[in-house]
Enzyme design. Structure first.
Site, mmCIF file in Angstrom:
data_model
loop_
_atom_site.group_PDB
_atom_site.id
_atom_site.type_symbol
_atom_site.label_atom_id
_atom_site.label_comp_id
_atom_site.label_asym_id
_atom_site.label_seq_id
_atom_site.Cartn_x
_atom_site.Cartn_y
_atom_site.Cartn_z
ATOM 1 N N SER A 11 40.427 40.514 24.736
ATOM 2 C CA SER A 11 40.581 40.068 26.240
ATOM 3 C C SER A 11 40.859 38.348 25.954
ATOM 4 C CB SER A 11 38.989 39.907 26.798
ATOM 5 O OG SER A 11 38.724 41.238 27.307
ATOM 6 N N GLY A 12 41.788 38.101 27.082
ATOM 7 C CA GLY A 12 42.135 36.717 27.266
ATOM 8 C C GLY A 12 42.579 36.215 26.012
ATOM 9 N N GLY A 65 37.237 40.634 30.232
ATOM 10 C CA GLY A 65 37.909 40.547 31.743
ATOM 11 C C GLY A 65 36.943 41.711 32.466
ATOM 12 N N ASP A 66 37.871 42.114 33.628
ATOM 13 C CA ASP A 66 37.310 43.007 34.675
ATOM 14 C C ASP A 66 37.326 44.444 33.847
ATOM 15 O OD1 ASP A 66 37.348 41.003 36.630
ATOM 16 O OD2 ASP A 66 39.320 41.349 36.967
ATOM 17 N N THR A 90 42.023 37.937 31.073
ATOM 18 C CA THR A 90 43.239 37.312 31.682
ATOM 19 C C THR A 90 42.998 36.604 33.218
ATOM 20 O OG1 THR A 90 44.487 38.446 29.779
ATOM 21 C CG2 THR A 90 45.725 37.451 31.817
ATOM 22 N N ASP A 214 29.522 46.468 50.760
ATOM 23 C CA ASP A 214 29.331 46.917 52.133
ATOM 24 C C ASP A 214 29.482 48.423 52.490
ATOM 25 O OD1 ASP A 214 31.849 47.155 51.342
ATOM 26 O OD2 ASP A 214 32.827 45.907 53.158
ATOM 27 N N ASP A 271 43.052 48.037 33.277
ATOM 28 C CA ASP A 271 43.491 49.089 32.403
ATOM 29 C C ASP A 271 44.119 50.032 33.018
ATOM 30 O OD1 ASP A 271 42.181 47.461 30.428
ATOM 31 O OD2 ASP A 271 40.230 48.665 30.626
#
Length: 301
Positions: A11-12, A65-66, A90, A214, A271
């Protein structure tokens, strides 16, 4: 408090392990017990998260990351163990959504002051995959593929902009069929985003009205436009003002189905995961996510 930190070395630009160590120092100073695990394969974070939950940890934080966070949340489904994120990717868009500092030590200080809360997930193809941030189909998924194929000398927004510039030369729209609950749309689309949260691509506000708790998903379709018009309109995405563009269509719904005239790759929280067709349902309150508190004076603010 016993927390496992799962770090993604990829990651990153290899920031994951460094972020985990920086967070560990802050968490231990707060009296938390910390263990660090490093991933070595693509889906390791998901399997490790489940194993950590079985071992009795109180929370599992993703240092990545996500995509890493998405895997950790998937691995923790139905365990009652919350996930958290130490930003080291990133884009770090979920960290931005939560109001987390992008500095790992400051983020850890915020998490010490925070608590877990229920958040919605996206259930993809009947639970084949799960996502927490944004699904991209079309131009944005091809940008993600371009980023995955290249080594990243830079990170953050600049990495996305360079990938966008590379894909810009060859992109074309694809005819899509979209169903959002009982609403139907068909036409040429440059990209389709199905969003649980507001941004992707290191802060690009593709769905500026989305909320992660929500019970709804926001769907944004960018229809066909010329390259010149795309170039002129692209900066509006950074500020979330693109929704008023005549080529942009939006819906809110809970059950989405998408087909394309030819297979299009799917970007799942950063991804690449499969191709269209695609079915997505909102799963309200399906996961526990550690929300941050304010950074204390000791944390550096």
């Amino acid at each position: 408090m016993h927390v496992a930190v799962i770090a993604n070395p990829r990651s990153g630009r290899q920031r994951g392990p460094r972020a985990a160590v920086a967070a560990e120092e802050v968490l231990r100073e707060a009296g938390w017990e910390v263990e660090i695990h490093l991933t070595t394969a693509h889906d390791d974070a998901m399997h490790m998260a489940g194993e950590c939950a079985e071992a009795g940890v109180d929370a599992v934080f993703a240092a990545g990351g996500d995509g890493t966070l998405s895997q950790v949340l998937t691995g923790l489904l139905d365990t009652g163990v919350p996930a958290g994120v130490i930003p080291a990717g990133t884009g770090n868009d979920m960290a931005r959504t939560l109001g987390l500092s992008l500095e790992p030590a400051l983020a850890a200080a915020q998490l010490v002051q925070g608590a877990p809360e229920p958040v919605d997930l996206m259930e993809i193809d009947g639970g084949r995959w799960w996502a927490v941030n944004v699904l991209g189909i079309g131009f944005d998924s091809r940008v993600a593929g371009r980023m995955a194929r290249k080594s990243r000398a830079v990170g953050g927004l600049l990495a996305y902009l360079l990938a966008v510039a590379g894909e810009f030369r060859t992109f074309r729209s694809t005819r899509m069929k979209l169903t959002v609950d009982d609403q139907h749309w068909e036409g040429p689309a440059l990209l389709t985003a199905i969003a649980n949260a507001r941004s992707y691509g290191a802060g690009m506000k593709i769905a500026p009205q989305a909320e992660i708790d929500d019970g709804w998903l926001d769907v944004v379709v960018v229809g066909a436009m010329s390259r010149l018009e795309f170039l002129r309109s692209f900066p509006r995405v950074m500020h979330g003002t693109h929704l008023s563009h005549p080529a942009v269509h939006t819906w809110r719904g809970k059950d989405i189905h998408l087909e394309a005239e030819e297979p299009v790759p799917i970007n799942v929280d950063g991804d690449l995961r499969g191709e269209t067709p695609l079915s997505v349902r909102v799963a309200p309150g399906r996961a526990l996510l550690w929300r941050p508190g304010p950074v204390t004076a000791k944390g550096g603010r």
